[in-house]
Write a protein that holds these residues in place. Structure first.
Motif, PDB file in Angstrom:
ATOM      1  N   ARG A  84       0.829  -1.199   0.000  1.00 11.89           N
ATOM      2  CA  ARG A  84       0.000   0.000   0.000  1.00 11.89           C
ATOM      3  C   ARG A  84       0.868   1.255   0.000  1.00 11.89           C
ATOM      4  NH1 ARG A  84      -4.991   1.396   0.059  1.00 11.89           N
ATOM      5  NH2 ARG A  84      -5.612   3.405   0.912  1.00 11.89           N
ATOM      6  N   ASP A  87       2.011   1.812  -3.361  1.00  7.99           N
ATOM      7  CA  ASP A  87       0.914   2.366  -4.157  1.00  7.99           C
ATOM      8  C   ASP A  87       0.806   3.872  -3.942  1.00  7.99           C
ATOM      9  OD1 ASP A  87       0.304  -0.042  -5.221  1.00  7.99           O
ATOM     10  OD2 ASP A  87      -1.626  -0.309  -4.208  1.00  7.99           O
ATOM     11  N   MET A  88       0.931   4.270  -2.667  1.00  5.67           N
ATOM     12  CA  MET A  88       0.851   5.699  -2.371  1.00  5.67           C
ATOM     13  C   MET A  88       1.981   6.450  -3.061  1.00  5.67           C
ATOM     14  SD  MET A  88      -0.199   5.576   1.669  1.00  5.67           S
ATOM     15  CE  MET A  88      -0.207   7.361   1.872  1.00  5.67           C
ATOM     16  N   GLU A  90       3.638   5.540  -5.722  1.00  4.23           N
ATOM     17  CA  GLU A  90       3.439   5.582  -7.167  1.00  4.23           C
ATOM     18  C   GLU A  90       2.425   6.669  -7.531  1.00  4.23           C
ATOM     19  OE1 GLU A  90       3.094   2.268 -10.380  1.00  4.23           O
ATOM     20  OE2 GLU A  90       1.104   2.512  -9.502  1.00  4.23           O
ATOM     21  N   THR A  91       1.359   6.733  -6.759  1.00  4.61           N
ATOM     22  CA  THR A  91       0.348   7.752  -7.020  1.00  4.61           C
ATOM     23  C   THR A  91       0.948   9.147  -6.883  1.00  4.61           C
ATOM     24  OG1 THR A  91      -1.339   6.263  -6.163  1.00  4.61           O
ATOM     25  CG2 THR A  91      -1.925   8.593  -6.361  1.00  4.61           C
ATOM     26  N   GLU A  94       3.076   9.920  -9.875  1.00  5.50           N
ATOM     27  CA  GLU A  94       2.301  10.255 -11.062  1.00  5.50           C
ATOM     28  C   GLU A  94       1.717  11.659 -10.956  1.00  5.50           C
ATOM     29  OE1 GLU A  94       1.983   8.665 -13.828  1.00  5.50           O
ATOM     30  OE2 GLU A  94       3.033   6.829 -13.276  1.00  5.50           O
ATOM     31  N   MET A  98       2.473  14.805 -13.298  1.00  4.67           N
ATOM     32  CA  MET A  98       1.392  15.584 -13.901  1.00  4.67           C
ATOM     33  C   MET A  98       1.575  17.065 -13.622  1.00  4.67           C
ATOM     34  SD  MET A  98      -2.500  15.588 -12.550  1.00  4.67           S
ATOM     35  CE  MET A  98      -2.580  13.809 -12.582  1.00  4.67           C
TER      36      MET A  98
ATOM     37  N   ILE B  95      -6.268  12.747 -13.713  1.00  6.28           N
ATOM     38  CA  ILE B  95      -6.168  11.519 -12.930  1.00  6.28           C
ATOM     39  C   ILE B  95      -6.793  10.351 -13.687  1.00  6.28           C
ATOM     40  CG2 ILE B  95      -7.036  10.379 -10.852  1.00  6.28           C
ATOM     41  CD1 ILE B  95      -6.376  12.861  -9.316  1.00  6.28           C
ATOM     42  N   MET B  98      -4.362   9.317 -16.225  1.00  9.19           N
ATOM     43  CA  MET B  98      -3.310   8.541 -15.578  1.00  9.19           C
ATOM     44  C   MET B  98      -3.771   7.113 -15.332  1.00  9.19           C
ATOM     45  SD  MET B  98      -2.129   9.072 -11.669  1.00  9.19           S
ATOM     46  CE  MET B  98      -1.871  10.829 -11.922  1.00  9.19           C
ATOM     47  N   ARG B 101      -4.028   4.980 -18.492  1.00  7.57           N
ATOM     48  CA  ARG B 101      -2.698   4.633 -18.997  1.00  7.57           C
ATOM     49  C   ARG B 101      -2.136   3.449 -18.225  1.00  7.57           C
ATOM     50  NH1 ARG B 101       1.805   6.419 -16.933  1.00  7.57           N
ATOM     51  NH2 ARG B 101       0.941   8.394 -16.205  1.00  7.57           N
ATOM     52  N   LEU B 102      -2.147   3.544 -16.904  1.00  9.54           N
ATOM     53  CA  LEU B 102      -1.646   2.446 -16.084  1.00  9.54           C
ATOM     54  C   LEU B 102      -2.474   1.189 -16.306  1.00  9.54           C
ATOM     55  CD1 LEU B 102      -0.893   4.290 -12.722  1.00  9.54           C
ATOM     56  CD2 LEU B 102       0.725   3.514 -14.453  1.00  9.54           C
ATOM     57  N   ARG B 106      -1.500  -2.748 -17.367  1.00 14.81           N
ATOM     58  CA  ARG B 106      -1.504  -3.702 -16.254  1.00 14.81           C
ATOM     59  C   ARG B 106      -2.723  -4.606 -16.170  1.00 14.81           C
ATOM     60  NH1 ARG B 106       0.546   0.359 -11.427  1.00 14.81           N
ATOM     61  NH2 ARG B 106       2.521   0.933 -12.426  1.00 14.81           N
ATOM     62  N   HIS B 150      -4.430  -1.679 -10.706  1.00 18.19           N
ATOM     63  CA  HIS B 150      -3.782  -2.508  -9.685  1.00 18.19           C
ATOM     64  C   HIS B 150      -3.032  -1.644  -8.681  1.00 18.19           C
ATOM     65  CE1 HIS B 150      -4.505  -6.561 -11.445  1.00 18.19           C
ATOM     66  NE2 HIS B 150      -4.738  -5.810 -12.502  1.00 18.19           N
ATOM     67  N   ASN B 151      -3.602  -0.475  -8.466  1.00 17.16           N
ATOM     68  CA  ASN B 151      -3.068   0.425  -7.435  1.00 17.16           C
ATOM     69  C   ASN B 151      -4.279   0.888  -6.630  1.00 17.16           C
ATOM     70  OD1 ASN B 151      -2.325   2.740  -5.970  1.00 17.16           O
ATOM     71  ND2 ASN B 151      -0.638   3.175  -7.382  1.00 17.16           N
ATOM     72  N   SER B 152      -4.500   0.222  -5.505  1.00 13.60           N
ATOM     73  CA  SER B 152      -5.748   0.460  -4.768  1.00 13.60           C
ATOM     74  C   SER B 152      -5.809   1.880  -4.217  1.00 13.60           C
ATOM     75  CB  SER B 152      -5.887  -0.561  -3.639  1.00 13.60           C
ATOM     76  OG  SER B 152      -4.814  -0.437  -2.737  1.00 13.60           O
ATOM     77  N   PHE B 153      -4.661   2.415  -3.851  1.00 12.36           N
ATOM     78  CA  PHE B 153      -4.655   3.785  -3.337  1.00 12.36           C
ATOM     79  C   PHE B 153      -5.092   4.768  -4.414  1.00 12.36           C
ATOM     80  CE2 PHE B 153      -2.575   7.856  -2.508  1.00 12.36           C
ATOM     81  CZ  PHE B 153      -3.040   8.106  -1.238  1.00 12.36           C
ATOM     82  N   LEU B 154      -4.502   4.629  -5.574  1.00 12.79           N
ATOM     83  CA  LEU B 154      -4.882   5.490  -6.698  1.00 12.79           C
ATOM     84  C   LEU B 154      -6.360   5.336  -7.016  1.00 12.79           C
ATOM     85  CD1 LEU B 154      -4.319   7.373  -9.056  1.00 12.79           C
ATOM     86  CD2 LEU B 154      -3.457   5.412 -10.342  1.00 12.79           C
ATOM     87  N   GLU B 156      -8.758   4.529  -5.015  1.00 18.79           N
ATOM     88  CA  GLU B 156      -9.556   5.218  -3.999  1.00 18.79           C
ATOM     89  C   GLU B 156      -9.542   6.727  -4.204  1.00 18.79           C
ATOM     90  OE1 GLU B 156      -8.057   3.923  -0.219  1.00 18.79           O
ATOM     91  OE2 GLU B 156      -8.324   1.829  -0.770  1.00 18.79           O
ATOM     92  N   GLU B 157      -8.384   7.252  -4.537  1.00 16.47           N
ATOM     93  CA  GLU B 157      -8.286   8.690  -4.781  1.00 16.47           C
ATOM     94  C   GLU B 157      -9.166   9.101  -5.956  1.00 16.47           C
ATOM     95  OE1 GLU B 157      -6.396  11.271  -3.215  1.00 16.47           O
ATOM     96  OE2 GLU B 157      -6.502   9.716  -1.679  1.00 16.47           O
ATOM     97  N   ILE B 161     -12.316  11.741  -5.855  1.00 18.26           N
ATOM     98  CA  ILE B 161     -12.438  12.961  -6.654  1.00 18.26           C
ATOM     99  C   ILE B 161     -13.710  12.921  -7.492  1.00 18.26           C
ATOM    100  CG2 ILE B 161     -11.448  14.190  -8.618  1.00 18.26           C
ATOM    101  CD1 ILE B 161      -8.823  14.028  -7.419  1.00 18.26           C
TER     102      ILE B 161
END
Lengths: 226, 226
Positions: A84, A87-88, A90-91, A94, A98, B95, B98, B101-102, B106, B150-154, B156-157, B161
């Motif tokens: 996790r 993941d944070m 990576e976010t 990105e 941006m 976002i 982004m 793209r990911l 993936r 495959h980035n759960s944090f992203l 959620e963000e 938003i």
DNA sequence: GAACGTATTTTTGCATACACAAAACAGCCT
DNA sequence: AGGCTGTTTTGTGTATGCAAAAATACGTTC
């Protein structure tokens, strides 16, 4: 012109702020392990306060993603696995990428010269190996880029994510050569900005952030953290 | 009319949730104008509750950016200028770009086929011109992409938003041709994904989002909203 | 011995009460 | 009139009390 960071105005720290900061620190440092239940009364006793400010602190922590609230079933420390955290990062990488892309295309000459000034001023800091000063500079550098996107909402989001990652600053990567490399990467980003190549600036920023993340990952794995 | 802005996971709605939703709606619809002071006792009386749940609701609204809290100086409705809303849309667009793209690089074959299924199922919805159904589909479509990063944090963000922008769904752009165009844009994105061209998918997603934003901007300016 | 239903305890969610800071106001001074 | 200062008033921040929902313990039944 609006300044940018105006809320340094916390004269007297409110009680729930103190509790929130204390809890955030304990969660970040792993003192409170993931999944642990946070009893309101228990915490209130520990801090010599009532449940009210504790509740407010917990809700704010929830907004920052450090704890998880389940309706009528209490609050638990969010499980922060290494995955996790990556993941944070990576976010964040990105989003920073941006930001610098947009900033490259939109920054005013004044903002550009300000950024150059900031960057130049970091050289003696690296020379001295002053980690705290570099941390302060680094923050200012990145926030200047956020600001130069001329998108205040995006800037706020970027700052918020940076703040959330800050919770893991205990792995502050106080390694000499990382400081050097960090500045070198900034240098490369500055060059791309100067050439007006937002895409390149973006790629370099992403690499810059992921380098920091990789360094952190090594630290995490070495310390069996999580 | 304006339901389902939250996850339906809450069995019995808590009082502060009801208050929060009600206030969020009133702010989004402009009933509560920007800059208006929100007195806790006053709101408590209006909702037939005490200050405690009102406070909690206000803090959550603050976390969502709809109100602004000033320590010991009360809460005011955040001023949502058209510029700020456009900033939010641009951020969301970036976002989303982004994410796609990911996701392109993936996603698993299973996720890919799921997305194709979703997209195919939207054709009859557009034919019928069912706005509510399309809204539901659209949400599922975008969230499937978030998930495929495959980035759960992203993910959620991105959901957060999207949720924040949802507050301005009153300008829901119920225009026939927008529905058509929206699906056509999805189609183009799907094609780029199929070709494994994340960069192109990204550009098309950004355009897709900005088209929606532009349509909203026209609506806003026509209605002298702000 | 296991499964189920009930009683007890624990803990959250909300209401009420109080303390104190900050705005609003009044009176006084220059 | 305008500004300063002390007072009032308003409203937030915090403490405490109470009721309902979970969690737990317990006894009963099979």
């Amino acid at each position: 012109m609006t300044d940018g960071l105006d809320n340094a105005a916390e004269d007297r720290e409110l009680l729930f702020d103190r509790i929130r900061n204390a809890l955030a620190d304990e969660i970040a440092t792993g003192k409170l392990e993931a999944g642990a239940a946070l009893d309101e009364q228990q915490l209130a006793d520990r801090f010599g306060a009532s449940r009210t400010p504790v509740r407010e602190a917990l809700r704010q922590l929830a907004a920052n993603g450090l704890v998880e609230v389940r309706a009528r079933r209490g609050v638990v420390v969010a499980r922060m696995t290494p995955e996790r955290i990556m993941d944070m990062f990576e976010t964040a990488a990105e989003i920073e990428a941006m930001c610098v892309r947009l900033a490259t295309y939109r920054m005013t000459p004044l903002e550009r010269s300000h950024l150059i000034e900031l960057h130049d001023a970091s050289e003696p800091i690296v020379k001295k190996g002053d980690f705290d000063a570099y941390d302060t500079f680094n923050r200012a550098f990145h926030e200047a880029i956020y600001h130069a996107t001329h998108n205040s909402f995006l800037a706020e989001e970027a700052i918020a994510i940076r703040h959330r990652l800050m919770a893991f600053r205990r792995a502050q990567l106080q390694q000499e050569e990382r400081l050097d490399r960090s500045r070198a990467e900034h240098e490369a980003i500055m060059q791309a900005i100067a050439e007006g190549d937002g895409e390149m600036a973006s790629r370099r920023m992403r690499a810059h952030m992921l380098n920091a993340a990789t360094a952190l990952r090594r630290f995490i794995e070495a310390n069996k953290f999580g």
